[in-house]
Structure formats: structure tokens, C-alpha cells
Design an enzyme around this catalytic site. Structure first.
Site, PDB file in Angstrom:
ATOM      1  N   ASN A 151       0.804  -1.233   0.000  1.00  0.00           N
ATOM      2  CA  ASN A 151       0.000   0.000   0.000  1.00  0.00           C
ATOM      3  C   ASN A 151       0.834   1.279   0.000  1.00  0.00           C
ATOM      4  OD1 ASN A 151       0.807  -0.582   2.607  1.00  0.00           O
ATOM      5  ND2 ASN A 151      -1.095   0.134   3.538  1.00  0.00           N
ATOM      6  N   GLU A 177       5.452  -7.737  -4.222  1.00  0.00           N
ATOM      7  CA  GLU A 177       5.634  -7.972  -5.667  1.00  0.00           C
ATOM      8  C   GLU A 177       4.635  -7.159  -6.495  1.00  0.00           C
ATOM      9  OE1 GLU A 177       3.426 -10.147  -4.437  1.00  0.00           O
ATOM     10  OE2 GLU A 177       2.076 -10.548  -6.108  1.00  0.00           O
ATOM     11  N   THR A 230       1.031 -13.440   7.757  1.00  0.00           N
ATOM     12  CA  THR A 230       2.418 -13.413   7.279  1.00  0.00           C
ATOM     13  C   THR A 230       3.355 -13.158   8.453  1.00  0.00           C
ATOM     14  OG1 THR A 230       1.585 -12.475   5.230  1.00  0.00           O
ATOM     15  CG2 THR A 230       3.948 -12.349   5.571  1.00  0.00           C
ATOM     16  N   GLU A 248       4.826  -4.902  11.766  1.00  0.00           N
ATOM     17  CA  GLU A 248       3.750  -3.921  11.567  1.00  0.00           C
ATOM     18  C   GLU A 248       2.655  -4.650  10.800  1.00  0.00           C
ATOM     19  OE1 GLU A 248       3.594  -1.190  12.922  1.00  0.00           O
ATOM     20  OE2 GLU A 248       5.617  -0.514  13.322  1.00  0.00           O
ATOM     21  N   CYS A 282      -3.499   0.228   6.889  1.00  0.00           N
ATOM     22  CA  CYS A 282      -3.556  -0.704   8.023  1.00  0.00           C
ATOM     23  C   CYS A 282      -4.275  -0.122   9.227  1.00  0.00           C
ATOM     24  CB  CYS A 282      -2.144  -1.115   8.409  1.00  0.00           C
ATOM     25  SG  CYS A 282      -1.062   0.313   8.651  1.00  0.00           S
ATOM     26  N   GLU A 383     -10.375  -7.770   8.817  1.00  0.00           N
ATOM     27  CA  GLU A 383      -9.746  -6.676   8.057  1.00  0.00           C
ATOM     28  C   GLU A 383     -10.119  -6.831   6.585  1.00  0.00           C
ATOM     29  OE1 GLU A 383      -5.429  -6.667   7.419  1.00  0.00           O
ATOM     30  OE2 GLU A 383      -5.444  -4.526   7.884  1.00  0.00           O
ATOM     31  N   LYS A 453      -1.322  -6.452  20.641  1.00  0.00           N
ATOM     32  CA  LYS A 453      -2.076  -7.687  20.356  1.00  0.00           C
ATOM     33  C   LYS A 453      -1.697  -8.228  18.967  1.00  0.00           C
ATOM     34  CE  LYS A 453      -6.475  -6.791  21.382  1.00  0.00           C
ATOM     35  NZ  LYS A 453      -7.759  -6.275  21.904  1.00  0.00           N
ATOM     36  N   GLU A 460       7.993   1.653  14.938  1.00  0.00           N
ATOM     37  CA  GLU A 460       8.720   2.413  13.941  1.00  0.00           C
ATOM     38  C   GLU A 460       8.535   3.890  14.290  1.00  0.00           C
ATOM     39  OE1 GLU A 460       7.104   0.510  10.209  1.00  0.00           O
ATOM     40  OE2 GLU A 460       9.157  -0.250  10.129  1.00  0.00           O
TER      41      GLU A 460
HETATM   42  P1  NDP Z   1       1.293  -9.610   2.987  1.00  0.00           P
HETATM   43  O1  NDP Z   1       1.420 -10.082   4.389  1.00  0.00           O
HETATM   44  O2  NDP Z   1       0.611 -10.469   2.009  1.00  0.00           O
HETATM   45  O3  NDP Z   1       2.742  -9.318   2.370  1.00  0.00           O
HETATM   46  C1  NDP Z   1       3.658  -8.466   3.014  1.00  0.00           C
HETATM   47  C2  NDP Z   1       5.044  -8.779   2.474  1.00  0.00           C
HETATM   48  O4  NDP Z   1       5.481 -10.056   2.967  1.00  0.00           O
HETATM   49  C3  NDP Z   1       5.107  -8.868   0.954  1.00  0.00           C
HETATM   50  O5  NDP Z   1       6.339  -8.332   0.520  1.00  0.00           O
HETATM   51  C4  NDP Z   1       5.021 -10.363   0.744  1.00  0.00           C
HETATM   52  O6  NDP Z   1       5.510 -10.785  -0.495  1.00  0.00           O
HETATM   53  C5  NDP Z   1       5.858 -10.890   1.890  1.00  0.00           C
HETATM   54  N1  NDP Z   1       5.585 -12.254   2.282  1.00  0.00           N
HETATM   55  C6  NDP Z   1       4.442 -12.965   2.108  1.00  0.00           C
HETATM   56  N2  NDP Z   1       4.572 -14.196   2.672  1.00  0.00           N
HETATM   57  C7  NDP Z   1       5.824 -14.250   3.209  1.00  0.00           C
HETATM   58  C8  NDP Z   1       6.555 -15.256   3.935  1.00  0.00           C
HETATM   59  N3  NDP Z   1       6.022 -16.442   4.220  1.00  0.00           N
HETATM   60  N4  NDP Z   1       7.819 -14.962   4.333  1.00  0.00           N
HETATM   61  C9  NDP Z   1       8.365 -13.743   4.083  1.00  0.00           C
HETATM   62  N5  NDP Z   1       7.730 -12.775   3.396  1.00  0.00           N
HETATM   63  C10 NDP Z   1       6.470 -13.012   2.971  1.00  0.00           C
HETATM   64  O7  NDP Z   1       0.640  -8.171   3.082  1.00  0.00           O
HETATM   65  P2  NDP Z   1       0.113  -7.263   1.890  1.00  0.00           P
HETATM   66  O8  NDP Z   1       1.260  -6.907   1.005  1.00  0.00           O
HETATM   67  O9  NDP Z   1      -1.084  -7.932   1.305  1.00  0.00           O
HETATM   68  O10 NDP Z   1      -0.314  -5.938   2.655  1.00  0.00           O
HETATM   69  C11 NDP Z   1      -1.522  -5.794   3.304  1.00  0.00           C
HETATM   70  C12 NDP Z   1      -1.376  -6.078   4.781  1.00  0.00           C
HETATM   71  O11 NDP Z   1      -0.348  -5.270   5.335  1.00  0.00           O
HETATM   72  C13 NDP Z   1      -2.627  -5.735   5.560  1.00  0.00           C
HETATM   73  O12 NDP Z   1      -2.894  -6.725   6.505  1.00  0.00           O
HETATM   74  C14 NDP Z   1      -2.253  -4.441   6.253  1.00  0.00           C
HETATM   75  O13 NDP Z   1      -2.985  -4.207   7.402  1.00  0.00           O
HETATM   76  C15 NDP Z   1      -0.801  -4.642   6.518  1.00  0.00           C
HETATM   77  N6  NDP Z   1      -0.131  -3.350   6.697  1.00  0.00           N
HETATM   78  C16 NDP Z   1       0.303  -3.002   7.948  1.00  0.00           C
HETATM   79  C17 NDP Z   1       0.872  -1.757   8.165  1.00  0.00           C
HETATM   80  C18 NDP Z   1       1.391  -1.367   9.518  1.00  0.00           C
HETATM   81  O14 NDP Z   1       2.213  -0.473   9.589  1.00  0.00           O
HETATM   82  N7  NDP Z   1       0.943  -1.966  10.607  1.00  0.00           N
HETATM   83  C19 NDP Z   1       1.005  -0.781   7.085  1.00  0.00           C
HETATM   84  C20 NDP Z   1       0.555  -1.275   5.812  1.00  0.00           C
HETATM   85  C21 NDP Z   1      -0.012  -2.518   5.638  1.00  0.00           C
HETATM   86  P3  NDP Z   1       4.550 -10.720  -1.810  1.00  0.00           P
HETATM   87  O15 NDP Z   1       3.282 -10.061  -1.424  1.00  0.00           O
HETATM   88  O16 NDP Z   1       5.357  -9.919  -2.716  1.00  0.00           O
HETATM   89  O17 NDP Z   1       4.344 -12.112  -2.240  1.00  0.00           O
END
Ligand code: NDP
Length: 487
Positions: A151, A177, A230, A248, A282, A383, A453, A460
Site C-alpha cells: 500500500n 511484488e 504473514t 507492523e 492498516c 480486516e 495484540k 517504527e
Molecule cells: P502480505 O502479508 O501479504 O505481504 C507483506 C510482504 O510479505 C510482501 O512483501 C510479501 O511478499 C511478503 N511475504 C508474504 N509471505 C511471506 C513469507 N512467508 N515470508 C516472508 N515474506 C512473505 O501483506 P500485503 O502486502 O497484502 O499488505 C496488506 C497487509 O499489510 C494488511 O494486513 C495491512 O494491514 C498490513 N499493513 C500493515 C501496516 C502497519 O504499519 N501496521 C502498514 C501497511 C499494511 P509478496 O506479497 O510480494 O508475495
């Protein structure tokens, strides 16, 4: 840039993936291929980690002031390229060009500037023990991995790399990606600012690339921004080599609006908390608890303003709501809208895909409001990460706090009231890493950010971030000789 090829950035060089494999980066507004991206495998991750480790040993010997100067120069260079970065971020994420210059580029530059500013002020402690003294050194961890969500790719790259670099670490970063472009371009900014080769590396790919980072023996810490599921996998992977982690993760945050609130301000906040960035934030306050006595007026004003939101091409300066990140994600968000309708929630507006005219090829959905929601509904508990607001009513402060806290998450919360004592009382009782009083979704770089939680671990931003990119070494200095038990 239609369909152009983008390499990895390792050890200060642009390079192909060892396998030669690539993947496509899709424009969410049109469905067209924006770029072809080199896909990093485990051997590419290893190359990046080896380069980072070499560079980090030397970087850690620089003074904080010297490191800070590089980061501040990077901030300036990023600002000078605001239009280019903002346009690229809008193309890649689908987020409106109204948002990206400030929310992504300027906030990224502020982050580099902030940590550039405090790099020279990282201090240890001193303790007098009378016959001895001790002091502590705050030392870098080594090579840190950053894994980002889709995002806010540029902002996430800055939030992770700036504190890491300021404290003498090296960074190997993987953007999601779906949005690989701006974190990669940030490498140009760091290079031009004089950051030595190997300190900021970008590997691209899917979960496998992230797994290779999490498992790598040479990485000391993983900072993830992503889903809670994740987060659990990354923590489990990191446990194998006892890495430090910052998580995060997601949220399902409450926004509580008391009857004495400034109603127009509260409506503005509810809209920002649900529709900004198409709801792909998020911290979004998707559970909007409104005092029952003001619900009708609140919904009337909310509906009138929401219906005026302009959907469209992210690059059009008039656009307020762009496409969701992908067609797959759009289907997921639409399924939540259907779940809302089936569960008996009252649809106030939206609730459908938006596919008129130019929107037909993109992943657009209508900004959606459900009222009359119950705590147990799927749309209230899970979510969604899209522009879907659930409005619930309450009559009692203690009860609304209990309901607001009734979630596995704890990222953020908002309170709207003019009653000072109530504002602080409720802020204290809400289980969240961040509570906004009479505002929502404001994340100044000075303020620590993170969840409790199921929303994560660590913080950060602010001085708090330094804690998570350094480790203390205690040095004991004897003044009176060894008191030997064997003399
Ligand atoms: P994902 O958890 O799907 O992916 C996050 C990152 O982790 C991507 O780069 C992804 O790769 C990578 N990834 C996925 N599986 C693994 C694994 N098993 N081991 C290591 N890396 C992995 O999140 P999204 O990208 O879909 O983002 C949305 C989510 O992020 C929402 O839940 C949102 O709430 C959260 N978020 C939290 C924030 C915060 O600051 N708390 C801020 C912004 C978003 P790829 O996707 O490239 O396959």
C-alpha cells in the site's frame, strides 16, 4: 515505461536475477503491464546479504554525524524528484496523485531527514559503581531485512531503511511484488546522496524471496509490514536463527464518536479513516461507533459527502478514489460487501464494483457504508483493506470501550469528543498502539508507531525506532583490581 525491464539493486549495481526469471508488475487502473521485474531467488538474496555485511562493517565505523549527513542529502534529493516519484507511486499502487506527493514522497523525505538528524545523538548510559564504572554502547545489529506491503511501498522502504542506516546497519529490502517500483528507485537517491555501495539493496519477488531473507543466517533482524498471518510465518522463520523482529501488521481499528463531538470534523475523520488510499491502510478506523443520539445526523452528512467522492484515473488531479491494488483484491473486497448485505447490515451507499466508462478495465469499487452493524458481523470482525465502513451505535462509554477492544487486533483507535477528561480516559483504556483524539490517521515521523495484540511488535518512527535497530553492549571498567576468591 510501459513494460520496461527493471533489474535488482545489489552492492550498488543494477543486476539481473541469477535465474534470469522475471515477473510482471501490473497497473491496477488499466490492467496493463507497467514493468517486467527481475525475480530474486535465494542466491540473489545471499549475494545481497554478503554485500551488505561487507559494507556494514565499514559503515558502522562512520560517525553518526557522517551517516546523518548522507540521509539528509537523500531527503533533499528525494524532495527534488517529488513529481517523478509521486507519479510512479500512483501508477504502481493506484493511489490518487492528490495523495502521493505528500503522503509518500514528502513523508519519506521527512523520515530520512528525521533519522539523519538524530543519527549523531545516539547515546549510551553511564553508571558509577564506586569501585568500577560501566557504560553501554548502542551498537548496530548488522544486516537488517525489510519486507514491505503494497500500500505504501516508498514510505515503508524509508521507515525501515532510515533508522537502520542511521544506526549503522545495512538494509536488504523487498517490496511487495505488486508494487516493486519506488523502493527500487529509492536506490538511485541513496546512491546519489553518497551512500556507500552495499548498504541499501533491493531484491524483488514473492513470498519465497521473503522466506529466503527470513531464513538467511547473515540477517540479524527482519522488519515486516504485512498481514497478521504473514507476521506469524515470518516470526516462526526468524526463530530458527533467533533474529530480532519488528512486525507492523493488520488492524480492525475502532473510531468512537461521542454525542458532544464536532460532527463535521467527525464525518471528515470517518471518511479519511475509510476511503483515503481506497481504504488500503492498516490503521483504518473501519468500525465506526457513533453515539445513538447522533447516528441519524451523522449518517446523513456522511452519505452526502461520500456520494460526491470522485473515482477515476489515479493520475487525474481531480481523482479522490483510485482503483484497488489488483483485480484479485477487488474480488475479495466485493465479497465482503456481499457478506455485509447478506448479514443484514443496512447499505447506506456504495456496495458495488465501479465499472462505468473508463473505470471498466480497472479494479474500482464504490466507497461503501454499512449502518446498523452488529459486533459479530464478518465485515465488523475481519480486516477488509478496502473502502468499506461499518457504522455501529452505542449509548454507554464503558460498553463502547469494551466493544472497541473486542478484537484480536490493536493497531490504532480514534476518539471524538470535546470532553477533555473523557478523551484521556478513553484513550488510556483503548487497546491500541496509537490513539488519535479528534483526528485520525495522522502519523508524524516524531511519534512512535506500531501495534499491540495481533497488530504487531516493536515500533517504527520516533526515537523509539532506534531501540529496534540497535543492541546495547555493557562495558564494565574495574578501578580497584580483581577481588580474587582464591587469594
Ligand atoms: P502480505 O502479508 O501479504 O505481504 C507483506 C510482504 O510479505 C510482501 O512483501 C510479501 O511478499 C511478503 N511475504 C508474504 N509471505 C511471506 C513469507 N512467508 N515470508 C516472508 N515474506 C512473505 O501483506 P500485503 O502486502 O497484502 O499488505 C496488506 C497487509 O499489510 C494488511 O494486513 C495491512 O494491514 C498490513 N499493513 C500493515 C501496516 C502497519 O504499519 N501496521 C502498514 C501497511 C499494511 P509478496 O506479497 O510480494 O508475495
Amino acid at each position: 515505461m510501459q513494460g520496461e525491464y527493471r533489474q535488482l539493486f545489489i552492492d550498488g549495481q543494477w543486476c539481473d536475477a541469477e535465474s534470469g526469471e522475471t515477473f510482471d508488475d501490473i497497473n491496477p487502473a488499466t490492467g496493463e503491464t507497467l514493468a517486467r521485474i527481475a525475480l530474486a531467488g535465494a542466491s540473489d538474496v545471499d549475494r545481497a546479504v554478503q554485500a551488505a555485511a561487507r559494507a556494514q562493517r565499514e559503515w558502522a565505523r562512520w560517525t553518526g554525524a557522517e551517516r546523518g549527513r548522507v540521509l539528509r542529502r537523500a531527503a533533499q534529493l528525494l524532495r527534488e524528484r517529488v513529481d517523478e516519484f509521486a507519479r510512479l507511486e500512483s501508477l504502481d499502487t493506484g493511489r490518487p496523485i492528490q495523495e502521493t506527493p505528500e503522503a509518500d514522497v514528502e513523508s519519506g523525505a521527512e523520515c530520512l531527514e528525521y533519522f539523519g538528524g538524530i543519527a549523531a545523538g545516539i547515546e549510551g548510559e553511564y553508571g558509577d559503581l564506586s569501585r568500577a564504572f560501566y557504560y553501554t554502547r548502542r551498537e548496530p545489529l548488522g544486516v537488517c531485512a525489510g519486507i514491505g506491503a503494497w500500500n505504501y511501498p516508498l514510505q515503508i522502504a524509508c521507515w525501515k531503511s532510515a533508522p537502520a542506516l542511521a544506526t549503522g546497519n545495512a538494509m536488504v529490502f523487498k517490496p511487495a511484488e505488486l508494487t516493486p517500483l519506488t523502493a527500487l528507485k529509492l536506490a538511485e537517491v541513496f546512491r546519489d546522496a553518497g551512500l556507500p555501495d552495499g548498504l541499501y539493496n533491493v531484491v524483488q519477488g514473492f513470498a519465497d524471496t521473503g522466506r529466503a531473507m527470513t531464513a538467511h543466517q547473515g540477517i540479524a533482524k527482519v522488519s515486516l509490514t504485512g498481514e497478521a498471518g504473514t507476521g506469524k510465518k515470518v516470526m516462526a522463520g526468524a526463530a530458527e536463527t533467533l533474529k530480532q523482529v519488528t512486525m507492523e501488521l493488520g488492524g480492525k481499528s475502532p473510531l468512537v464518536i461521542f454525542a458532544d463531538a464536532d460532527l463535521d470534523e467527525a464525518v471528515s475523520a470517518a471518511m479519511m479513516a475509510n476511503f483515503y488510499s481506497q481504504g488500503e491502510i492498516c490503521t483504518n478506523g473501519t468500525r465506526v461507533f457513533v453515539d445513538a443520539s447522533i447516528e441519524e445526523e451523522f449518517l446523513k452528512r456522511l452519505k452526502a459527502r461520500t456520494r460526491k467522492l470522485k473515482l477515476g484515473d489515479p493520475l487525474d488531479p481531480e481523482t479522490q478514489v483510485g482503483p484497488l491494488i489488483s483485480k484479485e483484491h477487488m474480488e475479495l473486497v466485493l465479497s465482503y460487501m456481499e457478506a455485509g448485505k447478506e448479514s443484514g447490515a443496512r447499505l447506506v451507499c456504495g456496495g458495488e464494483r465501479a465499472s462505468d466508462g473508463d473505470l471498466a478495465e480497472g479494479a474500482y469499487v464504490q466507497p461503501t457504508i454499512f449502518a446498523g452493524c452488529d459486533d459479530d458481523m464478518k465485515i465488523v470482525r475481519e480486516e477488509i483493506f478496502g473502502p468499506v465502513m461499518s457504522v455501529l451505535t452505542f449509548t454507554d462509554e464503558a460498553d463502547v470501550v469494551r466493544r472497541a477492544n473486542d478484537t484480536e487486533y490493536g493497531l490504532a483507535a480514534g476518539v471524538f469528543t470535546r470532553d477533555l477528561a473523557r478523551a484521556h480516559r478513553v484513550a488510556g483504556e483503548l487497546q491500541a498502539g496509537v490513539v488519535w483524539v479528534n483526528n485520525y490517521n495522522v502519523t508524524p515521523i516524531e511519534m512512535p508507531f506500531g501495534g499491540v495484540k495481533g497488530s504487531g511488535l516493536g515500533r517504527e518512527n520516533g526515537h523509539a525506532a532506534i531501540e529496534f535497530y540497535t543492541q546495547r553492549k555493557s562495558v564494565y571498567v574495574e578501578l580497584q583490581g580483581v577481588d580474587c576468591a582464591y587469594d
